[in-house]
Design an enzyme around this catalytic site. Structure first.
Site, PDB file in Angstrom:
ATOM      1  N   ASP A   1       0.858  -1.185   0.000  1.00 26.29           N
ATOM      2  CA  ASP A   1       0.000   0.000   0.000  1.00 26.29           C
ATOM      3  C   ASP A   1       0.896   1.237   0.000  1.00 26.29           C
ATOM      4  OD1 ASP A   1      -1.957   1.912   0.531  1.00 26.29           O
ATOM      5  OD2 ASP A   1      -3.065   0.562   1.849  1.00 26.29           O
TER       6      ASP A   1
ATOM      7  N   ASP B   1      -3.047   2.278  -5.963  1.00 27.37           N
ATOM      8  CA  ASP B   1      -1.906   2.283  -5.048  1.00 27.37           C
ATOM      9  C   ASP B   1      -1.817   1.034  -4.165  1.00 27.37           C
ATOM     10  OD1 ASP B   1      -4.003   2.738  -3.298  1.00 27.37           O
ATOM     11  OD2 ASP B   1      -2.854   4.103  -2.037  1.00 27.37           O
ATOM     12  N   GLU B   2      -2.511  -0.034  -4.557  1.00 35.50           N
ATOM     13  CA  GLU B   2      -2.483  -1.252  -3.749  1.00 35.50           C
ATOM     14  C   GLU B   2      -2.293  -2.478  -4.609  1.00 35.50           C
ATOM     15  OE1 GLU B   2      -5.635  -0.103  -0.209  1.00 35.50           O
ATOM     16  OE2 GLU B   2      -5.702  -2.067  -1.163  1.00 35.50           O
TER      17      GLU B   2
END
Length: 365
Positions: free
Chosen positions: A11, A114-115
């Site tokens: 993350d 973003d993960e």
DNA sequence: TCTGGGGTCCTAGGACCC
DNA sequence: TCTGGGGTCCTAGGACCC
């Protein structure tokens, strides 16, 4: 369930702000509240996407209205800088990160911009390889990433969230330790428990995940329904048998827009539907998909009431005019003529288009 | 000057069929 | 005059995630 599974959840910390700070390094040490958002003086209904530490320290968070964020900063005597979001730029950084991560595993699932979650069996539950990967990302891309390692995807994700607050930005949950790891955390830390469910649980004095794990399955199902009740029962114990999926398959593609001011102007509403249809149709074609259904969403300004209406199309399509015509018919039928705050157009019942069948058609008979 | 935009999944109720 | 029960499909609304 096989207990040899190991997942790494990854993350990016404050992704949008971090990217902006890489592009404009002086932002990193800026003493103002730096907020990635359209300036609310330009668009009063803007919301905060990300904020720097200065802003977070005075209670400014993602999702907050930018107008309220500006007011909050003023009340604290802190200056504000609004940075206009650049989504294409964040997409570029995201692709670089995913490419780097793919060099570390055979199986990666990108879960948002973003993960990502990775198969991490080759490294097991060791801390060292995680720290090495974090250092490599920091060096090659410049982004700070938090990592969680666990034998289920659910716990790996929660661990990565906790890791954000740690010096080394890593949190490893050994096999068999999941329930004990989760027990002291707020129910809100559990994926799938939002504000509504948290409030309902609190009314039953269920505050922590441990409190939740102490409740019988039958009670949870009775209170929260079959699927969600079962989920809460298993998740509170750290049990989760979901596996990584490589490529995402879209179930729907949509566009929505919140007007700067609520509107009853038919021309304005029609033009917006038109441009949303063009946008959605373009994305359908880019994905080689056809939509069998078109839907609209209306949100009224005064009451915040949101309605949706859908329509089965005579034939699946990626044509903007067809989508727009269907959407316009739905709006005519459903709209009460109250001023509209938000309008949306969604394409669903997606199927592969002929272009992707072309391979088959090209075979000789 | 409260509450974006892009998604997924679940549920309740009605229609319809046997 | 009364009115079962199961399965499936569809619609609309809502919670949640990033």
């Amino acid at each position: 369930m096989a207990d040899d599974r190991v997942f790494l959840h990854c993350d990016v910390d404050k992704m949008y702000f971090s990217v902006e700070a890489l592009e404009s390094p002086q932002l990193a040490s800026d003493t103002r509240a730096v907020i990635v958002s359209v300036d609310p003086r330009e668009y009063p209904r803007a919301v905060v996407t990300t904020a720097n530490g200065v802003a977070r320290d005075i209670g400014i968070n993602s999702g907050m209205s930018s107008a309220l964020a500006a007011r909050t900063a003023r009340e604290h005597g802190v200056e504000v800088l609004f940075v206009r979001p650049r989504h294409e730029l964040y997409g570029k950084y995201s692709r670089r990160l995913m490419d780097l991560l793919r060099t570390e595993t055979d199986l990666l699932e990108q879960r948002s911009i973003d993960e990502a979650a990775l198969d991490w069996r080759h490294h097991g539950f060791l801390l060292e390889p995680v720290l090495q990967l974090r250092a490599r990302i920091l060096e090659e891309i410049g982004l700070s990433v938090s990592f969680g390692v666990a034998s289920t995807l659910l716990v790996a994700k929660i661990a990565s969230e906790l890791a954000k607050g740690r010096e080394d930005h890593a949190c490893v949950v050994e096999p068999g330790q999941a329930a004990a790891f989760l027990a002291p955390l707020s129910v809100r830390a559990l994926i799938g428990v939002g504000p509504k469910s948290e409030a309902r649980l609190r009314a039953f004095e269920v505050l922590t995940i441990g409190d939740l794990a102490a409740r019988p399955l039958a009670w949870l199902v009775e209170q929260f329904g079959s699927a969600y009740g079962r989920y809460l029962f298993a998740a509170s114990r750290g049990e989760d048998d979901s596996t990584l999926v490589g490529e995402r398959v879209y179930k729907s593609i949509s566009a929505e827009h919140t007007f700067a001011r609520d509107t009853s102007d038919r021309g304005e509403i029609w033009r917006r539907l038109q441009s949303q249809a063009v946008d959605v149709a373009g994305r359908l074609r880019a994905e080689n998909l056809l939509a069998g259904e078109v839907a609209i969403k209306l949100r009224y300004g005064v009451t915040w009431v949101t309605i949706t209406r859908q329509l089965r199309l005579a034939a699946a399509t990626d044509d903007a005019e067809t989508l727009a015509a269907g959407a316009a018919a739905l709006v005519r039928k459903a709209w009460t003529r109250q001023p509209i705050r938000l309008i949306g157009l969604r394409a669903s019942k997606l199927e592969p288009s002929r272009q992707s069948d072309a391979v088959q058609l090209s075979f000789p008979r």
